[in-house]
Motif scaffolding. Structure first.
Motif, PDB file in Angstrom:
ATOM      1  N   SER A   1       0.828  -1.208   0.000  1.00  0.00           N
ATOM      2  CA  SER A   1       0.000   0.000   0.000  1.00  0.00           C
ATOM      3  C   SER A   1       0.863   1.259   0.000  1.00  0.00           C
ATOM      4  O   SER A   1       0.453   2.295  -0.491  1.00  0.00           O
ATOM      5  CB  SER A   1      -0.980  -0.008   1.175  1.00  0.00           C
ATOM      6  N   HIS A   2       2.091   1.153   0.554  1.00  0.00           N
ATOM      7  CA  HIS A   2       2.978   2.321   0.563  1.00  0.00           C
ATOM      8  C   HIS A   2       3.818   2.416  -0.707  1.00  0.00           C
ATOM      9  O   HIS A   2       4.372   3.471  -1.003  1.00  0.00           O
ATOM     10  CB  HIS A   2       3.922   2.270   1.767  1.00  0.00           C
ATOM     11  N   GLY A   3       3.981   1.302  -1.417  1.00  0.00           N
ATOM     12  CA  GLY A   3       4.786   1.333  -2.638  1.00  0.00           C
ATOM     13  C   GLY A   3       6.279   1.301  -2.396  1.00  0.00           C
ATOM     14  O   GLY A   3       7.063   1.664  -3.259  1.00  0.00           O
ATOM     15  N   HIS A   4       6.703   0.876  -1.186  1.00  0.00           N
ATOM     16  CA  HIS A   4       8.132   0.745  -0.902  1.00  0.00           C
ATOM     17  C   HIS A   4       8.354  -0.264   0.212  1.00  0.00           C
ATOM     18  O   HIS A   4       7.417  -0.671   0.889  1.00  0.00           O
ATOM     19  CB  HIS A   4       8.760   2.098  -0.555  1.00  0.00           C
ATOM     20  N   VAL A   5       9.626  -0.636   0.393  1.00  0.00           N
ATOM     21  CA  VAL A   5       9.981  -1.660   1.370  1.00  0.00           C
ATOM     22  C   VAL A   5      10.063  -1.061   2.771  1.00  0.00           C
ATOM     23  O   VAL A   5      10.508   0.069   2.947  1.00  0.00           O
ATOM     24  CB  VAL A   5      11.347  -2.280   0.991  1.00  0.00           C
ATOM     25  N   HIS A   6       9.613  -1.816   3.764  1.00  0.00           N
ATOM     26  CA  HIS A   6       9.797  -1.423   5.159  1.00  0.00           C
ATOM     27  C   HIS A   6      10.918  -2.252   5.771  1.00  0.00           C
ATOM     28  O   HIS A   6      10.765  -3.430   6.021  1.00  0.00           O
ATOM     29  CB  HIS A   6       8.486  -1.651   5.952  1.00  0.00           C
ATOM     30  N   GLY A   7      12.047  -1.589   5.989  1.00  0.00           N
ATOM     31  CA  GLY A   7      13.185  -2.288   6.595  1.00  0.00           C
ATOM     32  C   GLY A   7      13.603  -1.574   7.854  1.00  0.00           C
ATOM     33  O   GLY A   7      12.835  -0.806   8.436  1.00  0.00           O
TER      34      GLY A   7
ATOM     35  N   CYS B   1      13.688   2.355   7.561  1.00  0.00           N
ATOM     36  CA  CYS B   1      12.519   2.850   6.835  1.00  0.00           C
ATOM     37  C   CYS B   1      12.197   4.289   7.248  1.00  0.00           C
ATOM     38  O   CYS B   1      12.649   4.796   8.261  1.00  0.00           O
ATOM     39  CB  CYS B   1      11.322   1.964   7.113  1.00  0.00           C
ATOM     40  N   CYS B   2      11.385   4.894   6.426  1.00  0.00           N
ATOM     41  CA  CYS B   2      10.954   6.283   6.603  1.00  0.00           C
ATOM     42  C   CYS B   2      10.040   6.450   7.819  1.00  0.00           C
ATOM     43  O   CYS B   2       9.766   7.568   8.239  1.00  0.00           O
ATOM     44  CB  CYS B   2      10.238   6.714   5.332  1.00  0.00           C
ATOM     45  N   HIS B   3       9.474   5.363   8.348  1.00  0.00           N
ATOM     46  CA  HIS B   3       8.550   5.541   9.459  1.00  0.00           C
ATOM     47  C   HIS B   3       8.511   4.356  10.411  1.00  0.00           C
ATOM     48  O   HIS B   3       9.175   3.445  10.397  1.00  0.00           O
ATOM     49  CB  HIS B   3       7.133   5.807   8.975  1.00  0.00           C
TER      50      HIS B   3
HETATM   51 ZN    ZN Z   1       5.924   2.976   4.097  1.00  0.00          ZN
END
Ligand code: ZN
Length: 159
Positions: free
Chosen positions: A148-154, A157-159
């Protein structure tokens, strides 16, 4: 598991320009992790990785148009120094973020001649044919959040 849309892919890579100079490498760092099919990486590399699996190695050359785009001379211009409010000394190589019609763009100073400041909005690798040496480290399904965010959560991450 094959690389396809909505997979999270980890790769190690070495990037060289046409002259054979190393531009970037993940060898001594963490692998690059990206969400496939979400335009997280340049189109030519994403296409080359389609269908690959963990432990695959590939060498791929990518034309500028499928990498960071052709060099666009119209993105360079000469501006007066007072365009850069609050900056004491303007030097070649400095980068600034500018609001443009295409969104936020990184502008680099390419020369300083008195009060004539030449700026360039091209990506530093625009116009370059790129050569990648890639090893696929891992392929996994993306989580719903990642999709849903269109990017990886590692970890970073941004958040
Ligand atoms: Zn995200």
């Amino acid at each position: 598991m094959q690389i396809a849309k909505d997979k999270v892919v980890s790769i190690h890579y070495t990037l060289k320009n046409d002259a054979g100079s190393m531009i970037d490498s993940s060898e001594s760092a963490e692998p690059l992790i990206y969400l496939h099919g979400a335009q997280n990486i340049i189109p030519g590399l994403e296409r080359a990785l389609e269908g690959k699996v963990a432990d695959d190695a590939l060498e791929v050359s990518i034309e500028a148009v499928d990498a960071y785009g052709e060099y666009n001379k119209e993105l360079t211009q000469v501006v007066p120094g007072n365009m850069f409010e609050g900056v004491d000394t303007l030097e070649t190589g400095m980068e600034f973020q500018a609001e443009t019609e295409q969104g936020v763009q990184v502008i680099r100073i390419v020369s300083v001649d008195g009060d004539d400041i030449t700026i360039d909005g091209n990506h530093p690798l625009a116009g370059e044919r790129l050569h990648f040496d890639v090893n696929v480290a891992e392929v996994r399904d993306a989580t719903e959040d990642e999709l849903s965010h269109g990017h990886v959560h590692g970890d970073d991450c941004c958040h």
